[in-house]
Design a protein around this motif. Structure first.
Motif, short mmCIF file in Angstrom:
data_model
loop_
_atom_site.label_atom_id
_atom_site.label_comp_id
_atom_site.label_asym_id
_atom_site.label_seq_id
_atom_site.Cartn_x
_atom_site.Cartn_y
_atom_site.Cartn_z
N ARG A 134 -34.67 -42.17 -41.63
CA ARG A 134 -35.08 -42.92 -40.43
C ARG A 134 -36.61 -42.82 -40.27
O ARG A 134 -37.19 -41.76 -40.55
N THR A 152 -29.72 -56.08 -42.88
CA THR A 152 -28.92 -55.25 -43.78
C THR A 152 -29.00 -55.78 -45.21
O THR A 152 -29.09 -55.02 -46.17
N GLU A 176 -32.24 -54.68 -46.67
CA GLU A 176 -32.17 -53.24 -46.98
C GLU A 176 -31.41 -53.02 -48.30
O GLU A 176 -31.83 -52.24 -49.16
N GLU A 206 -35.63 -49.21 -38.27
CA GLU A 206 -34.50 -49.21 -37.33
C GLU A 206 -34.95 -49.73 -35.97
O GLU A 206 -36.14 -49.78 -35.66
N GLY A 207 -33.96 -50.08 -35.18
CA GLY A 207 -34.24 -50.54 -33.82
C GLY A 207 -33.50 -51.81 -33.51
O GLY A 207 -32.56 -52.18 -34.23
N ASP A 208 -33.93 -52.47 -32.45
CA ASP A 208 -33.27 -53.68 -31.98
C ASP A 208 -33.74 -54.88 -32.81
O ASP A 208 -34.93 -55.20 -32.80
N GLN A 218 -38.67 -58.63 -42.99
CA GLN A 218 -38.31 -57.99 -41.72
C GLN A 218 -39.00 -58.72 -40.55
O GLN A 218 -38.39 -58.97 -39.52
N GLU A 260 -38.65 -38.03 -42.44
CA GLU A 260 -38.13 -39.40 -42.56
C GLU A 260 -37.34 -39.53 -43.87
O GLU A 260 -36.28 -40.13 -43.92
N TYR A 297 -38.47 -52.20 -32.53
CA TYR A 297 -38.11 -52.05 -33.94
C TYR A 297 -39.23 -51.28 -34.62
O TYR A 297 -40.42 -51.54 -34.38
N SER A 347 -34.92 -47.42 -28.60
CA SER A 347 -33.87 -48.35 -29.04
C SER A 347 -34.17 -49.81 -28.69
O SER A 347 -33.50 -50.72 -29.17
N ARG A 397 -29.13 -58.77 -37.44
CA ARG A 397 -28.76 -57.44 -37.97
C ARG A 397 -28.21 -57.57 -39.40
O ARG A 397 -28.56 -56.79 -40.29
N THR A 451 -40.76 -49.66 -38.32
CA THR A 451 -40.67 -49.60 -39.78
C THR A 451 -42.01 -49.16 -40.36
O THR A 451 -42.92 -48.78 -39.61
#
Ligand code: URA
Length: 209
Positions: free
Chosen positions: A56, A8, A11, A33-35, A111, A51, A81, A78, A4, A83
């Motif tokens: 998102r 970040t 990003e 976003e996501g796991d 990613q 979006e 993932y 959730s 995570r 994108t």
């Protein structure tokens, strides 16, 4: 650093590059976003109006359909993932240009490297082209293949399914392939096309990421 935290960092890297294409015309970066530990990663095309507003991926009409498709295989949004190939909305939702896709590719590659998904589902031709540059979506949709150790399943974009009943039926069926791949990847990959096997064994094949 956790996955995570690594995501970040990527990003923040994008957000610090205000000279990236599409950046000046969009409301905000839509990173994904996501796991971070997800087994499945969905890659779409580009953020659209909603979006761009919400920051998102896949939250408009196409996104709602994507959520239903994900639920149809017993998963929650959730748990995966999500994108896009480009991270900022193109003006008037036009198709992303090759130079824009190229500019955002290093971030998408990062990613993928961080998440290390078992399965990548490409949604639409732009993300499919990243892995299968010569393929036609009408010919390869729903056919999993192993590329650089990841199982890639090309699928129709949910927006295309909203426009056509036949694409909708095909997309529903293709989604069930994800379930089969999760349960028994080898048996599904055995039926994968000769073309993809040749591609995998081609020593001259450039690495994709
Ligand atoms: N279409 C995409 O390809 N991506 C989104 O995030 C939304 C719509």
């Amino acid at each position: 650093m956790s996955k995570r935290e690594e995501l970040t960092k990527v990003e923040q890297e994008i957000k610090s590059h205000q000279d990236l294409p599409l950046m000046s015309g969009c409301t905000q970066v839509v990173f994904g976003e996501g796991d971070p530990e997800a087994q499945i990663m969905f890659i779409g095309e580009a953020p659209g109006y909603w979006e761009d507003q919400k920051g998102r991926p896949f939250v408009g009409n196409a996104g709602q359909l994507l959520d239903k498709f994900i639920e149809s295989i017993g998963l929650k949004r959730s748990q995966v993932y999500i994108t896009n190939v480009v991270k900022c909305r193109p003006p008037q939702n036009r198709d992303p240009e090759p130079s824009e896709i190229e500019a955002y590719a290093p971030y998408l590659n990062k990613q993928i490297e961080i998440i290390q998904p078992k399965i990548i589902v490409t949604l639409g031709r732009f993300s499919m082209n990243k892995f299968l540059p010569k393929a036609k979506i009408s010919e390869v949709h729903g056919q999993p293949r192993r590329i650089n150790g990841i199982i890639v399943i090309p699928m129709f974009h949910p927006a295309a399914a909203l426009r056509s009943t036949s694409v909708m039926e095909a997309a529903k069926k293709d989604f069930q392939v994800i379930k089969q791949v999760l349960a028994d990847p080898e048996s599904v990959l055995e039926t994968s096309t000769k073309e993809s096997k040749e591609r995998e064994s081609d020593p001259n094949q450039m690495p994709l990421f």
